[in-house]
Design a protein around this motif. Sequence first.
Motif, short mmCIF file in Angstrom:
data_model
loop_
_atom_site.label_atom_id
_atom_site.label_comp_id
_atom_site.label_asym_id
_atom_site.label_seq_id
_atom_site.Cartn_x
_atom_site.Cartn_y
_atom_site.Cartn_z
N GLY A 50 -3.76 -20.02 3.41
CA GLY A 50 -3.30 -20.43 4.74
C GLY A 50 -3.22 -19.27 5.71
O GLY A 50 -2.39 -19.26 6.62
N VAL A 51 -4.10 -18.30 5.53
CA VAL A 51 -4.10 -17.09 6.36
C VAL A 51 -5.48 -16.93 6.99
O VAL A 51 -6.50 -17.24 6.37
N SER A 52 -5.52 -16.42 8.20
CA SER A 52 -6.77 -16.20 8.90
C SER A 52 -7.62 -15.16 8.18
O SER A 52 -7.11 -14.14 7.71
N SER A 53 -8.93 -15.42 8.13
CA SER A 53 -9.82 -14.43 7.51
C SER A 53 -9.82 -13.14 8.33
O SER A 53 -10.10 -12.07 7.79
N GLY A 54 -9.49 -13.22 9.61
CA GLY A 54 -9.39 -12.03 10.44
C GLY A 54 -8.26 -11.10 10.01
O GLY A 54 -8.29 -9.91 10.30
N VAL A 55 -7.29 -11.64 9.30
CA VAL A 55 -6.21 -10.83 8.74
C VAL A 55 -6.62 -10.25 7.40
O VAL A 55 -6.31 -9.10 7.07
N LEU A 56 -7.33 -11.05 6.61
CA LEU A 56 -7.68 -10.65 5.25
C LEU A 56 -8.69 -9.52 5.17
O LEU A 56 -8.58 -8.65 4.31
N VAL A 57 -9.67 -9.51 6.04
CA VAL A 57 -10.73 -8.49 5.96
C VAL A 57 -10.17 -7.07 6.14
O VAL A 57 -10.44 -6.20 5.30
N PRO A 58 -9.37 -6.80 7.18
CA PRO A 58 -8.83 -5.44 7.29
C PRO A 58 -7.91 -5.07 6.12
O PRO A 58 -7.91 -3.92 5.66
N ILE A 59 -7.14 -6.04 5.63
CA ILE A 59 -6.29 -5.78 4.46
C ILE A 59 -7.18 -5.46 3.26
O ILE A 59 -6.90 -4.53 2.50
N GLY A 60 -8.25 -6.21 3.10
CA GLY A 60 -9.18 -5.97 2.00
C GLY A 60 -9.82 -4.59 2.08
O GLY A 60 -9.92 -3.89 1.06
N ILE A 61 -10.21 -4.18 3.27
CA ILE A 61 -10.81 -2.85 3.44
C ILE A 61 -9.78 -1.77 3.07
O ILE A 61 -10.11 -0.79 2.39
N ALA A 62 -8.54 -1.95 3.52
CA ALA A 62 -7.49 -0.99 3.19
C ALA A 62 -7.24 -0.94 1.69
O ALA A 62 -7.06 0.15 1.12
N LEU A 63 -7.26 -2.10 1.04
CA LEU A 63 -7.05 -2.14 -0.41
C LEU A 63 -8.19 -1.44 -1.16
O LEU A 63 -7.95 -0.74 -2.15
N ILE A 64 -9.41 -1.62 -0.69
CA ILE A 64 -10.55 -0.96 -1.32
C ILE A 64 -10.43 0.56 -1.17
O ILE A 64 -10.63 1.31 -2.13
N ALA A 65 -10.07 1.01 0.03
CA ALA A 65 -9.89 2.45 0.25
C ALA A 65 -8.76 3.00 -0.64
O ALA A 65 -8.90 4.07 -1.25
N PHE A 66 -7.66 2.25 -0.72
CA PHE A 66 -6.55 2.65 -1.58
C PHE A 66 -7.00 2.73 -3.04
O PHE A 66 -6.71 3.70 -3.74
N ALA A 67 -7.75 1.73 -3.48
CA ALA A 67 -8.22 1.69 -4.87
C ALA A 67 -9.11 2.89 -5.18
O ALA A 67 -8.99 3.49 -6.26
N LEU A 68 -9.98 3.24 -4.26
CA LEU A 68 -10.84 4.41 -4.47
C LEU A 68 -10.02 5.69 -4.58
O LEU A 68 -10.28 6.54 -5.43
N ALA A 69 -9.02 5.82 -3.72
CA ALA A 69 -8.16 7.01 -3.75
C ALA A 69 -7.36 7.07 -5.06
O ALA A 69 -7.27 8.12 -5.70
N VAL A 70 -6.79 5.93 -5.46
CA VAL A 70 -6.00 5.90 -6.70
C VAL A 70 -6.90 6.17 -7.91
O VAL A 70 -6.52 6.89 -8.82
N GLY A 71 -8.10 5.62 -7.89
CA GLY A 71 -9.05 5.89 -8.97
C GLY A 71 -9.40 7.36 -9.05
O GLY A 71 -9.50 7.93 -10.14
N ALA A 72 -9.58 7.99 -7.89
CA ALA A 72 -9.88 9.42 -7.87
C ALA A 72 -8.71 10.23 -8.43
O ALA A 72 -8.91 11.19 -9.18
N ILE A 73 -7.50 9.84 -8.08
CA ILE A 73 -6.31 10.53 -8.62
C ILE A 73 -6.23 10.34 -10.13
O ILE A 73 -5.95 11.28 -10.87
N ALA A 74 -6.50 9.13 -10.59
CA ALA A 74 -6.45 8.84 -12.03
C ALA A 74 -7.45 9.70 -12.79
O ALA A 74 -7.17 10.13 -13.91
N MET A 75 -8.61 9.95 -12.20
CA MET A 75 -9.65 10.72 -12.88
C MET A 75 -9.54 12.23 -12.62
O MET A 75 -10.29 13.00 -13.21
#
Length: 138
Positions: A50-75
């Motif tokens: 029940g959320v606009s896709s216009g809200v989800l895309v920027p959140i998704g991009i931020a989550l992907i960037a966060f995941a890459l950073a956390v993965g780099a820290i883990a490795m």
Amino acid sequence: MTTANAATTRPADTHAVTLLRRFLTLDAVVSGGNGLAYVIAPAWVGDLLGVSSGVLVPIGIALIAFALAVGAIAMSRNPLRGAGLVIEFNLAWVVASLAVAAFNVFGANTIGVVWTVMQAGTVALFAALQWTAVRKAK
């Protein structure tokens, strides 16, 4: 190194560092997967929550960037260096998510509100596991 320094400096607990790497990796995989779902299928996920896709895309991009950073820290050679920042980001995410759910900022349906609270709980668990591993490693 003097005797006094040798007595106060001890190596990190390797088992705890291994656990920290695993918890960071799990955080990266879950965050990245969530982000990819928001970016790849925003209309479908938006309809479900029940959320606009216009809200989800920027959140998704931020989550992907966060995941890459956390993965780099883990490795990284020393994941203890960046773990504190990851824990702080996770705690901020939990607070923000609970506020979004409580005030229904994005006009989500019941599924969307429940999803937001559940993922806040998951992120809180990641933060707690990471914090515990950091404390044991030091």
